[in-house]
Design a protein around this motif. Structure first.
Motif, short mmCIF file in Angstrom:
data_model
loop_
_atom_site.label_atom_id
_atom_site.label_comp_id
_atom_site.label_asym_id
_atom_site.label_seq_id
_atom_site.Cartn_x
_atom_site.Cartn_y
_atom_site.Cartn_z
N GLU A 36 1.90 6.98 -11.55
CA GLU A 36 2.45 5.89 -10.75
C GLU A 36 2.17 6.19 -9.29
O GLU A 36 2.45 7.29 -8.81
CB GLU A 36 3.95 5.76 -10.99
CG GLU A 36 4.30 5.38 -12.40
CD GLU A 36 5.79 5.29 -12.64
OE1 GLU A 36 6.58 5.23 -11.66
OE2 GLU A 36 6.19 5.29 -13.82
N CYS B 232 1.11 0.72 -4.73
CA CYS B 232 1.43 -0.32 -5.72
C CYS B 232 0.36 -0.40 -6.81
O CYS B 232 -0.20 -1.47 -7.07
CB CYS B 232 1.62 -1.67 -5.05
SG CYS B 232 3.14 -1.77 -4.10
N CYS B 233 0.09 0.73 -7.44
CA CYS B 233 -0.87 0.71 -8.54
C CYS B 233 -0.52 1.79 -9.56
O CYS B 233 0.25 2.70 -9.28
CB CYS B 233 -2.30 0.86 -8.05
SG CYS B 233 -2.68 2.41 -7.25
N ASP C 170 -0.19 -9.16 -6.28
CA ASP C 170 0.97 -9.27 -5.40
C ASP C 170 1.81 -8.01 -5.60
O ASP C 170 2.21 -7.70 -6.72
CB ASP C 170 1.77 -10.52 -5.79
CG ASP C 170 2.99 -10.76 -4.90
OD1 ASP C 170 3.45 -9.84 -4.21
OD2 ASP C 170 3.48 -11.90 -4.92
N ASP C 171 2.09 -7.29 -4.51
CA ASP C 171 2.87 -6.05 -4.61
C ASP C 171 4.21 -6.25 -5.31
O ASP C 171 4.75 -5.33 -5.92
CB ASP C 171 3.11 -5.45 -3.22
CG ASP C 171 1.85 -4.87 -2.60
OD1 ASP C 171 0.80 -4.79 -3.29
OD2 ASP C 171 1.90 -4.51 -1.40
N ASP D 234 4.77 -7.63 -7.98
CA ASP D 234 4.60 -7.48 -9.43
C ASP D 234 4.47 -6.02 -9.87
O ASP D 234 4.41 -5.74 -11.06
CB ASP D 234 3.37 -8.25 -9.91
CG ASP D 234 3.61 -9.75 -9.96
OD1 ASP D 234 4.73 -10.15 -10.31
OD2 ASP D 234 2.68 -10.51 -9.63
N TYR D 235 4.44 -5.09 -8.93
CA TYR D 235 4.30 -3.67 -9.28
C TYR D 235 5.41 -3.20 -10.23
O TYR D 235 5.10 -2.56 -11.25
CB TYR D 235 4.24 -2.80 -8.02
CG TYR D 235 4.18 -1.32 -8.32
CD1 TYR D 235 3.05 -0.75 -8.91
CD2 TYR D 235 5.26 -0.49 -8.05
CE1 TYR D 235 2.99 0.60 -9.20
CE2 TYR D 235 5.21 0.87 -8.33
CZ TYR D 235 4.08 1.41 -8.91
OH TYR D 235 4.02 2.75 -9.20
N PRO D 236 6.71 -3.50 -9.97
CA PRO D 236 7.75 -3.05 -10.92
C PRO D 236 7.52 -3.59 -12.33
O PRO D 236 7.81 -2.90 -13.32
CB PRO D 236 9.04 -3.60 -10.32
CG PRO D 236 8.75 -3.73 -8.85
CD PRO D 236 7.29 -4.14 -8.79
N VAL E 185 -4.08 -2.67 -10.42
CA VAL E 185 -3.54 -3.04 -9.12
C VAL E 185 -3.06 -4.49 -9.18
O VAL E 185 -3.85 -5.39 -9.48
CB VAL E 185 -4.62 -2.90 -8.02
CG1 VAL E 185 -4.03 -3.19 -6.64
CG2 VAL E 185 -5.27 -1.53 -8.06
N PRO F 55 3.39 4.39 -6.22
CA PRO F 55 4.20 3.31 -5.66
C PRO F 55 3.84 2.93 -4.22
O PRO F 55 3.97 1.76 -3.86
CB PRO F 55 5.64 3.83 -5.76
CG PRO F 55 5.51 5.31 -5.89
CD PRO F 55 4.19 5.57 -6.56
N ARG F 56 3.39 3.85 -3.44
CA ARG F 56 3.03 3.51 -2.06
C ARG F 56 1.77 2.65 -2.00
O ARG F 56 1.55 1.93 -1.04
CB ARG F 56 2.84 4.76 -1.21
CG ARG F 56 4.14 5.47 -0.93
CD ARG F 56 3.94 6.59 0.02
NE ARG F 56 5.23 7.17 0.36
CZ ARG F 56 5.40 8.05 1.31
NH1 ARG F 56 4.38 8.47 2.02
NH2 ARG F 56 6.59 8.53 1.56
#
Length: 99
Positions: free
Chosen positions: A58, A63-64, A26-27, A29-31, A23, A60-61
């Protein structure tokens, strides 16, 4: 940069299966995680402790990324007397990855 600089990890284990969920702090950084933390990278980095497959999911909602690791060596958490095969130990090793 080490993975732990931008993310933390939650772990779980049942028998010879461990789940490692990465996780980002910071969201945004998810990509970056999606692009760089692959199932193959996790498998090769933890191959000393993982004898089976690593599957990445993945989320995405949320972000992990979740990695399901099978074939944990030594029989896994329920029968192993070594701490190295516990999910928490694997998650700490995963966070030491160089990105």
């Amino acid at each position: 940069m080490l993975l732990h600089e931008i993310a933390h990890c939650r772990a779980g284990d049942k028998g010879t299966v461990a789940t490692l969920t990465v996780v980002p702090y910071d969201d945004a950084d998810y990509p970056r995680l999606v692009a760089s933390v692959t199932a193959e990278l996790v498998r090769s980095s933890l191959e000393r402790w993982i004898g089976g497959e690593v599957t990445r999911y993945e989320l995405p909602r949320m972000c992990c990324l979740q990695f399901v690791c099978t074939g944990i060596r030594g029989g896994g958490v329920t029968v192993s007397t070594e701490l190295d095969t516990h999910g928490k130990s694997l998650s700490s090793r995963l966070l030491a990855l160089e990105l």
